[in-house]
Design a protein around this motif. Structure first.
Motif, PDB file in Angstrom:
ATOM      1  N   ILE A  70       7.002  11.048  50.374  1.00  0.00           N
ATOM      2  CA  ILE A  70       5.617  11.140  50.850  1.00  0.00           C
ATOM      3  C   ILE A  70       5.558  10.965  52.359  1.00  0.00           C
ATOM      4  N   GLU A  71       6.346  10.047  52.894  1.00  0.00           N
ATOM      5  CA  GLU A  71       6.360   9.864  54.343  1.00  0.00           C
ATOM      6  C   GLU A  71       6.905  11.105  55.057  1.00  0.00           C
ATOM      7  N   ALA A  72       7.880  11.801  54.457  1.00  0.00           N
ATOM      8  CA  ALA A  72       8.381  13.052  55.038  1.00  0.00           C
ATOM      9  C   ALA A  72       7.284  14.108  55.029  1.00  0.00           C
ATOM     10  N   THR A  73       6.497  14.135  53.955  1.00  0.00           N
ATOM     11  CA  THR A  73       5.386  15.077  53.857  1.00  0.00           C
ATOM     12  C   THR A  73       4.369  14.808  54.954  1.00  0.00           C
ATOM     13  N   GLU A  74       4.050  13.543  55.142  1.00  0.00           N
ATOM     14  CA  GLU A  74       3.062  13.180  56.158  1.00  0.00           C
ATOM     15  C   GLU A  74       3.571  13.457  57.567  1.00  0.00           C
ATOM     16  N   ALA A  75       4.904  13.486  57.744  1.00  0.00           N
ATOM     17  CA  ALA A  75       5.495  13.789  59.048  1.00  0.00           C
ATOM     18  C   ALA A  75       5.686  15.297  59.244  1.00  0.00           C
ATOM     19  N   ASN A  76       5.286  16.087  58.222  1.00  0.00           N
ATOM     20  CA  ASN A  76       5.405  17.551  58.272  1.00  0.00           C
ATOM     21  C   ASN A  76       6.847  18.016  58.474  1.00  0.00           C
ATOM     22  N   ASP A  77       7.788  17.331  57.859  1.00  0.00           N
ATOM     23  CA  ASP A  77       9.208  17.684  57.940  1.00  0.00           C
ATOM     24  C   ASP A  77       9.562  18.494  56.690  1.00  0.00           C
ATOM     25  N   ALA A  78       9.418  19.817  56.776  1.00  0.00           N
ATOM     26  CA  ALA A  78       9.569  20.691  55.610  1.00  0.00           C
ATOM     27  C   ALA A  78      10.933  20.568  54.945  1.00  0.00           C
ATOM     28  N   ALA A  79      12.007  20.539  55.732  1.00  0.00           N
ATOM     29  CA  ALA A  79      13.352  20.443  55.142  1.00  0.00           C
ATOM     30  C   ALA A  79      13.509  19.132  54.391  1.00  0.00           C
ATOM     31  N   ALA A  80      13.024  18.056  54.963  1.00  0.00           N
ATOM     32  CA  ALA A  80      13.125  16.753  54.299  1.00  0.00           C
ATOM     33  C   ALA A  80      12.284  16.727  53.026  1.00  0.00           C
ATOM     34  N   ILE A  81      11.136  17.388  53.056  1.00  0.00           N
ATOM     35  CA  ILE A  81      10.268  17.430  51.878  1.00  0.00           C
ATOM     36  C   ILE A  81      10.999  18.083  50.709  1.00  0.00           C
ATOM     37  N   VAL A  82      11.582  19.249  50.938  1.00  0.00           N
ATOM     38  CA  VAL A  82      12.291  19.964  49.872  1.00  0.00           C
ATOM     39  C   VAL A  82      13.453  19.118  49.353  1.00  0.00           C
ATOM     40  N   ASN A  83      14.236  18.588  50.257  1.00  0.00           N
ATOM     41  CA  ASN A  83      15.369  17.755  49.843  1.00  0.00           C
ATOM     42  C   ASN A  83      14.915  16.525  49.069  1.00  0.00           C
ATOM     43  N   ASP A  84      13.847  15.896  49.530  1.00  0.00           N
ATOM     44  CA  ASP A  84      13.369  14.691  48.871  1.00  0.00           C
ATOM     45  C   ASP A  84      12.777  14.984  47.503  1.00  0.00           C
ATOM     46  N   VAL A  85      12.047  16.086  47.370  1.00  0.00           N
ATOM     47  CA  VAL A  85      11.481  16.437  46.061  1.00  0.00           C
ATOM     48  C   VAL A  85      12.602  16.670  45.049  1.00  0.00           C
ATOM     49  N   ILE A  86      13.637  17.379  45.464  1.00  0.00           N
ATOM     50  CA  ILE A  86      14.777  17.614  44.582  1.00  0.00           C
ATOM     51  C   ILE A  86      15.461  16.302  44.242  1.00  0.00           C
ATOM     52  N   ALA A  87      15.680  15.451  45.248  1.00  0.00           N
ATOM     53  CA  ALA A  87      16.356  14.167  45.017  1.00  0.00           C
ATOM     54  C   ALA A  87      15.536  13.261  44.112  1.00  0.00           C
ATOM     55  N   VAL A  88      14.229  13.178  44.351  1.00  0.00           N
ATOM     56  CA  VAL A  88      13.374  12.331  43.510  1.00  0.00           C
ATOM     57  C   VAL A  88      13.436  12.825  42.068  1.00  0.00           C
ATOM     58  N   SER A  89      13.364  14.139  41.878  1.00  0.00           N
ATOM     59  CA  SER A  89      13.414  14.707  40.529  1.00  0.00           C
ATOM     60  C   SER A  89      14.736  14.403  39.839  1.00  0.00           C
ATOM     61  N   GLU A  90      15.842  14.640  40.554  1.00  0.00           N
ATOM     62  CA  GLU A  90      17.160  14.423  39.959  1.00  0.00           C
ATOM     63  C   GLU A  90      17.455  12.941  39.737  1.00  0.00           C
ATOM     64  N   ASN A  91      17.132  12.107  40.709  1.00  0.00           N
ATOM     65  CA  ASN A  91      17.447  10.674  40.620  1.00  0.00           C
ATOM     66  C   ASN A  91      16.651   9.950  39.544  1.00  0.00           C
ATOM     67  N   ASN A  92      15.498  10.483  39.195  1.00  0.00           N
ATOM     68  CA  ASN A  92      14.616   9.770  38.275  1.00  0.00           C
ATOM     69  C   ASN A  92      14.326  10.526  36.997  1.00  0.00           C
ATOM     70  N   ASN A  93      15.085  11.592  36.740  1.00  0.00           N
ATOM     71  CA  ASN A  93      14.951  12.380  35.502  1.00  0.00           C
ATOM     72  C   ASN A  93      13.507  12.795  35.238  1.00  0.00           C
ATOM     73  N   LEU A  94      12.859  13.356  36.259  1.00  0.00           N
ATOM     74  CA  LEU A  94      11.462  13.754  36.096  1.00  0.00           C
ATOM     75  C   LEU A  94      11.344  14.977  35.220  1.00  0.00           C
ATOM     76  N   VAL A  95      10.220  15.045  34.529  1.00  0.00           N
ATOM     77  CA  VAL A  95       9.890  16.181  33.700  1.00  0.00           C
ATOM     78  C   VAL A  95       8.967  17.059  34.526  1.00  0.00           C
ATOM     79  N   LEU A  96       9.503  18.187  35.015  1.00  0.00           N
ATOM     80  CA  LEU A  96       8.688  19.065  35.866  1.00  0.00           C
ATOM     81  C   LEU A  96       8.231  20.285  35.111  1.00  0.00           C
TER      82      LEU A  96
END
Length: 96
Positions: A70-96
């Protein structure tokens, strides 16, 4: 286009009903996300309540991952956003 030159829009909408457990999760998510300071543990708990995360997961780690994303999103860091969304999903077994 209407006869008088105005643009007319027709909205057929998509109407549905949220199950009570999802509705409660949405309310909790909004409250946690809008808290000052933001309640990342509350955000993680609400997402679990809504069925986005498995019942058994590390809520503190999930909250930490969410904070980073969320902090990457608020900083408008597009590359970090994509990487973080993937990492959050993988690290926490999210159901997308």
């Amino acid at each position: 286009l209407l006869e008088d030159g105005r643009v007319g829009l027709i909205d057929f909408g998509i109407v549905g009903t949220l199950p009570s457990e999802v509705y409660g999760g949405v309310v909790a998510l909004a409250a946690a996300f809008n808290a000052q300071p933001r309640d990342y543990n509350g955000v993680a708990s609400a997402l679990r309540e809504m069925g986005v995360a498995a019942d058994v997961f590390d809520e503190a780690a999930f909250a930490s991952d969410l904070k980073k994303a969320i902090e990457a999103t608020e900083a408008n860091d597009a590359a970090a956003i994509v990487n973080d969304v993937i990492a959050v999903s993988e690290n926490n077994n999210l159901v997308l």
